[in-house]
Design a protein around this motif. Structure first.
Motif, PDB file in Angstrom:
ATOM      1  N   LEU A  29       0.810  -1.010   0.005  1.00 45.95           N
ATOM      2  CA  LEU A  29       0.033   0.050   0.155  1.00 45.95           C
ATOM      3  C   LEU A  29       0.947   1.224  -0.027  1.00 45.95           C
ATOM      4  O   LEU A  29       0.325   2.202   0.420  1.00 45.95           O
ATOM      5  N   GLN A  31      -7.730  -3.587   1.575  1.00 45.98           N
ATOM      6  CA  GLN A  31      -6.900  -2.479   1.896  1.00 45.98           C
ATOM      7  C   GLN A  31      -6.889  -2.039   3.407  1.00 45.98           C
ATOM      8  O   GLN A  31      -5.940  -2.000   3.980  1.00 45.98           O
ATOM      9  N   LYS A  63      -0.768   4.539  -1.112  1.00 42.07           N
ATOM     10  CA  LYS A  63      -1.981   4.975  -0.541  1.00 42.07           C
ATOM     11  C   LYS A  63      -1.978   5.693   0.925  1.00 42.07           C
ATOM     12  O   LYS A  63      -2.828   5.283   1.778  1.00 42.07           O
ATOM     13  N   ARG A  99      -5.122  -4.988   5.192  1.00 43.91           N
ATOM     14  CA  ARG A  99      -3.725  -4.667   5.062  1.00 43.91           C
ATOM     15  C   ARG A  99      -3.127  -3.585   5.838  1.00 43.91           C
ATOM     16  O   ARG A  99      -2.147  -3.693   6.395  1.00 43.91           O
ATOM     17  N   LEU A 152     -10.895   3.381   1.874  1.00 40.17           N
ATOM     18  CA  LEU A 152      -9.918   2.338   1.379  1.00 40.17           C
ATOM     19  C   LEU A 152     -11.368   1.049   1.243  1.00 40.17           C
ATOM     20  O   LEU A 152     -12.356   1.173   2.183  1.00 40.17           O
TER      21      LEU A 152
END
Lengths: 258, 230
Positions: A132, A147, A135, A150, A143
């Motif tokens: 990521l 995501q 981001k 994570r 998200l």
């Protein structure tokens, strides 16, 4: 083989509202090991995980980290324990007012006492590790579920935990998002992270786990190597549970690759 | 209403401008103190040990349950007769008003903050705990920043109320907007003109406050914390 256990759980009993949720549960994990907790809902898997870092303190029994038993009465010891034991939740539990990077960074600053720059660098490294890196400035509301999970893995890893507890990390995810989280977990296993994971992803975890612990009604009723428990005519509880799950899911994936 | 404009420009506006400053000196400290009290009391009511929370529940019941005029009378007229450890506290009209407004406003603000705190999912508290955060760090770094954002519209509303009930200071002799307006009306007998302009002054104050509050909301806005859904 004689390597000492990094995490040892002995005779844990937990009663909630007069009901025995955990009934004399014991197991131990060696460095780099991965134990997988399997079993029907309400078996006590989540409670067991939260007893390990004393989010719900066990009524009796001993948790030892690195050979040292944890004194559940000492607040200081508990804070220290929790820094060394990371936890991943089913519904991510990201801090909604912080960006992805800040979610990973906040404990580095507030718990580890790192200065802002070092903490930011570390947070970016961990985000990159879970794929990521692009981001960092997005907020949880922006998200996807995969995501978010994570980010929560990165948040736990940033504290350099000795053990990672994963409480059904993919259960709240849409099917198409499960893969990205499983990939991260596989990478961690390959890197030698010590983990205890409750999951229904039996065939996935079979290829990584060194032991399955099958729980029912607060007890570990069956334990063993995935290959043994899942073999077609083992007659094990694990095998029939797995068969039932894959029947419900409509695929015949209750087998191990190797 | 002959000569209204002349009267307004020469008499009302100069008098009210003096009162306006006094009103601002009441409103700004009282609303800031009110927010501070609200945050502390609201947080303590949710997270502090039982006896503390109970005591603060009583504080809120008392200050929400009695008329503000009576509270102001108490701070200004009654407090000097109350001996605390041999000391009798005498408050100036300004201080009596600021304290009175702040304590009353704080009681209401604590309700908004409490609501904001309760809207935060337990899971985030567990996550903070699992990261080794102390309860205090969890509250200051995780809970309050979110609770405050969620409570902001309510808190702003309370500040708007405060601007208007600050006019009650005039009954304990403070020469605020209302006080100045009343003396002018008494001496000139032109009640209509005076009180219309007094009303307009409050309207202007509220408009400015609304603007400022909106700017604060905008500044604190984050994805997932939008105050306006569009």
């Amino acid at each position: 083989m004689d390597q000492p256990a990094i995490l040892r759980v002995e005779n844990i009993v937990k009663t909630i509202g007069g009901q025995r949720i955990l009934d004399d549960v014991s197991f131990a994990v060696k460095k780099g090991g991965l134990k997988v907790l399997i079993g029907p809902s309400g078996a006590g898997k989540s409670t067991l995980l939260s007893c390990i870092n004393f989010l719900s303190p066990p009524d009796s029994g001993v948790i030892s980290l690195d050979g040292k038993p944890v004194n559940g009465k000492s607040k200081k010891e508990l804070l220290a324990l929790r820094q060394q034991v990371g936890m991943i939740f089913q519904d991510f539990n990201l801090f909604d007012h912080l960006s992805a990077m800040e979610n990973v960074r906040v404990a580095l600053i507030k718990v580890k006492g790192l200065d802002k720059r070092a903490a930011t660098n570390r947070a970016m490294e961990e985000l990159a590790r879970v794929g990521l890196a692009d981001k960092p400035s997005l907020y949880p509301a922006q998200l996807s579920g995969g995501q978010k999970q994570r980010v929560s893995v990165a948040r736990a890893l940033a504290l350099d935990p000795k053990v990672l507890l994963l409480d059904e990390p993919t259960s709240a995810l849409d099917p198409e998002l499960i893969g990205e989280v499983l990939t991260v977990i596989r990478d961690l296993a390959d890197e030698g992270m010590t983990m205890v994971m409750a999951t229904h992803q039996i065939s996935f975890s079979a290829s990584l786990a060194d032991e399955f612990l099958f729980m029912e009604k607060g007890r570990i009723v069956e334990r063993g190597a995935p290959a043994v428990l899942l073999s077609r005519n083992s007659g094990s509880r694990t095998q029939s549970f797995c068969a039932k799950l894959s029947e419900l899911a409509g695929d015949a994936s209750c087998e191990i690759a190797s | 209403m002959e000569g209204f404009l002349d009267f307004a420009v020469n008499r009302i506006i100069p008098a009210l401008d003096a009162g306006l400053w006094t009103s601002v000196l009441l409103i700004v400290p009282a609303s800031l103190l009110g927010i501070a009290i609200g945050v502390i009391v609201g947080t303590a009511r949710v997270y502090a040990p039982r006896p503390v929370g109970k005591a603060l529940d009583w504080y809120v019941s008392l200050f929400r349950g009695t008329p503000l005029v009576v509270q102001l009378y108490f701070w200004y007229f009654a407090l000097p007769y109350v001996s605390i450890g041999g000391v009798n506290l005498v408050l100036s009209p300004m201080w009596a008003s600021i304290i009175g407004f702040a304590l009353c406003s704080g009681a209401y603000q604590s309700e908004y903050i409490r609501g904001g705190l309760l809207s935060i999912k337990r899971g985030q508290l567990r996550a903070a705990q699992a990261l080794g955060m102390t309860p205090l760090t969890t509250i200051t770094s995780v809970v309050l920043p979110q609770a405050f954002r969620r409570a902001l519209p309510g808190c702003g509303n309370e500040i708007i109320y405060l601007i208007k009930y600050s006019s009650l200071a005039s009954i304990i002799t403070v020469s605020d907007l209302t006080g100045m307006g009343r003396s002018l009306a008494k001496s000139t007998f032109r009640n209509t003109e005076v009180f219309i302009v007094v009303g307009l002054y409050y309207l202007a104050l509220v408009t400015v406050a609304t603007f400022v509050l909106r700017a604060v909301e905008k500044r604190l806005e984050l994805p997932g914390f939008e105050t306006k859904k569009d």
